[in-house]
Design a protein around this motif. Structure first.
Motif, short mmCIF file in Angstrom:
data_model
loop_
_atom_site.label_atom_id
_atom_site.label_comp_id
_atom_site.label_asym_id
_atom_site.label_seq_id
_atom_site.Cartn_x
_atom_site.Cartn_y
_atom_site.Cartn_z
N GLU A 35 29.44 22.01 -34.25
CA GLU A 35 28.32 21.45 -33.49
C GLU A 35 28.00 20.03 -33.93
N LYS A 36 27.97 19.81 -35.22
CA LYS A 36 27.69 18.48 -35.76
C LYS A 36 28.77 17.49 -35.33
N GLN A 37 30.03 17.92 -35.37
CA GLN A 37 31.13 17.05 -34.97
C GLN A 37 31.02 16.70 -33.48
N LEU A 38 30.68 17.68 -32.64
CA LEU A 38 30.51 17.42 -31.21
C LEU A 38 29.37 16.45 -30.95
N GLN A 39 28.27 16.61 -31.70
CA GLN A 39 27.14 15.70 -31.54
C GLN A 39 27.52 14.28 -31.94
N GLU A 40 28.28 14.14 -33.01
CA GLU A 40 28.72 12.81 -33.46
C GLU A 40 29.64 12.17 -32.42
N GLU A 41 30.56 12.97 -31.85
CA GLU A 41 31.45 12.44 -30.82
C GLU A 41 30.66 12.02 -29.59
N ALA A 42 29.68 12.82 -29.20
CA ALA A 42 28.84 12.48 -28.04
C ALA A 42 28.06 11.20 -28.31
N GLU A 43 27.55 11.04 -29.52
CA GLU A 43 26.81 9.83 -29.89
C GLU A 43 27.73 8.61 -29.86
N ARG A 44 28.96 8.77 -30.38
CA ARG A 44 29.92 7.66 -30.34
C ARG A 44 30.25 7.27 -28.90
N GLU A 45 30.43 8.26 -28.04
CA GLU A 45 30.73 8.00 -26.64
C GLU A 45 29.56 7.30 -25.95
N ARG A 46 28.34 7.76 -26.25
CA ARG A 46 27.14 7.12 -25.70
C ARG A 46 27.05 5.67 -26.14
N ASN A 47 27.29 5.41 -27.41
CA ASN A 47 27.25 4.03 -27.92
C ASN A 47 28.34 3.17 -27.28
N ARG A 48 29.52 3.76 -27.07
CA ARG A 48 30.60 3.01 -26.43
C ARG A 48 30.23 2.65 -24.99
N GLN A 49 29.62 3.61 -24.27
CA GLN A 49 29.19 3.35 -22.90
C GLN A 49 28.13 2.25 -22.85
N LEU A 50 27.16 2.31 -23.77
CA LEU A 50 26.12 1.27 -23.81
C LEU A 50 26.73 -0.10 -24.12
N LYS A 51 27.69 -0.12 -25.02
CA LYS A 51 28.35 -1.37 -25.37
C LYS A 51 29.10 -1.94 -24.17
N LEU A 52 29.80 -1.07 -23.42
CA LEU A 52 30.50 -1.52 -22.23
C LEU A 52 29.54 -2.05 -21.17
N GLU A 53 28.41 -1.36 -21.00
CA GLU A 53 27.41 -1.81 -20.03
C GLU A 53 26.82 -3.15 -20.42
N SER A 54 26.53 -3.33 -21.70
CA SER A 54 25.96 -4.61 -22.12
C SER A 54 26.98 -5.74 -21.96
N GLN A 55 28.26 -5.45 -22.22
CA GLN A 55 29.29 -6.47 -22.01
C GLN A 55 29.43 -6.79 -20.53
N ALA A 56 29.33 -5.77 -19.68
CA ALA A 56 29.43 -5.99 -18.23
C ALA A 56 28.25 -6.83 -17.75
N GLN A 57 27.06 -6.59 -18.31
CA GLN A 57 25.88 -7.37 -17.91
C GLN A 57 26.02 -8.81 -18.37
N ARG A 58 26.63 -9.01 -19.53
CA ARG A 58 26.81 -10.39 -20.01
C ARG A 58 27.81 -11.15 -19.16
N THR A 59 28.84 -10.45 -18.70
CA THR A 59 29.87 -11.14 -17.93
C THR A 59 29.43 -11.40 -16.50
N VAL A 60 28.52 -10.59 -15.97
CA VAL A 60 28.04 -10.81 -14.61
C VAL A 60 27.09 -12.00 -14.63
N THR A 61 27.41 -13.00 -13.86
CA THR A 61 26.55 -14.18 -13.79
C THR A 61 25.77 -14.14 -12.49
#
Length: 164
Positions: A35-61
């Motif tokens: 359970e702990k491992q699944l939660q950590e993987e889900a958190e990593r995936e969430r952080n990766r998605q947020l990072k991708l979204e922030s990069q997409a917002q920076r690139t959109v002018t």
């Protein structure tokens, strides 16, 4: 002897219970670790998605008007071919900064041919322009903030300076 048989049975039951409890605790520990491992993987995936979204917002002018293409210099008639026809200029998208308001045309005046003399027409037109200017100032100073929408534009039903 009978007494020893009962004692042996009690010892066996206790040992089985101990073994079962131990295996159950190991299973619970494995389950919690998974359970702990699944939660950590889900958190990593969430952080990766947020990072991708922030990069997409920076690139959109913000949309920038496309510059018009310069018309090519006309070639002398002897060099001009059928394929060198100039194309019409690319229309620029309207910018919110230059968007016209319903009150931008109040200074455009039309000559009044009905009035008798040019002097009378000029004075009449000048007086009309003064009244329109005063009305426009009054509207901008007192009423515009009440009518304007959240985005700073006037609603569609407002047509600006119109005659009766």
């Amino acid at each position: 002897m009978e007494h020893l048989e009962k004692a042996a049975i009690i010892i066996q039951k206790t040992y089985k219970a101990f073994c079962c409890r131990k295996s159950y605790q190991e299973l619970v520990a494995e389950h919690r670790a998974r359970e702990k491992q699944l939660q950590e993987e889900a958190e990593r995936e969430r952080n990766r998605q947020l990072k991708l979204e922030s990069q997409a917002q920076r690139t959109v002018t913000s949309p920038v008007p496309v510059p018009r293409r310069k018309r090519p210099q006309p070639l002398p008639r002897c060099q001009a071919g059928a394929d060198s026809l100039s194309q019409p200029p690319v229309p620029r998208p309207r910018s919110k900064l230059t968007e016209s308001t319903p009150f931008d045309n109040f200074l455009r005046s039309r000559p009044c041919p009905v009035l008798g003399t040019e002097r009378q027409a000029g004075e009449e037109e000048e007086m009309r322009q003064m009244k329109r200017g005063a009305t426009l100032r009054w509207f901008r100073d007192t009423q515009a903030q009440k009518v304007m929408q959240d985005n700073g534009a006037f609603p569609g039903w407002l047509h600006g300076m119109i005659s009766r």
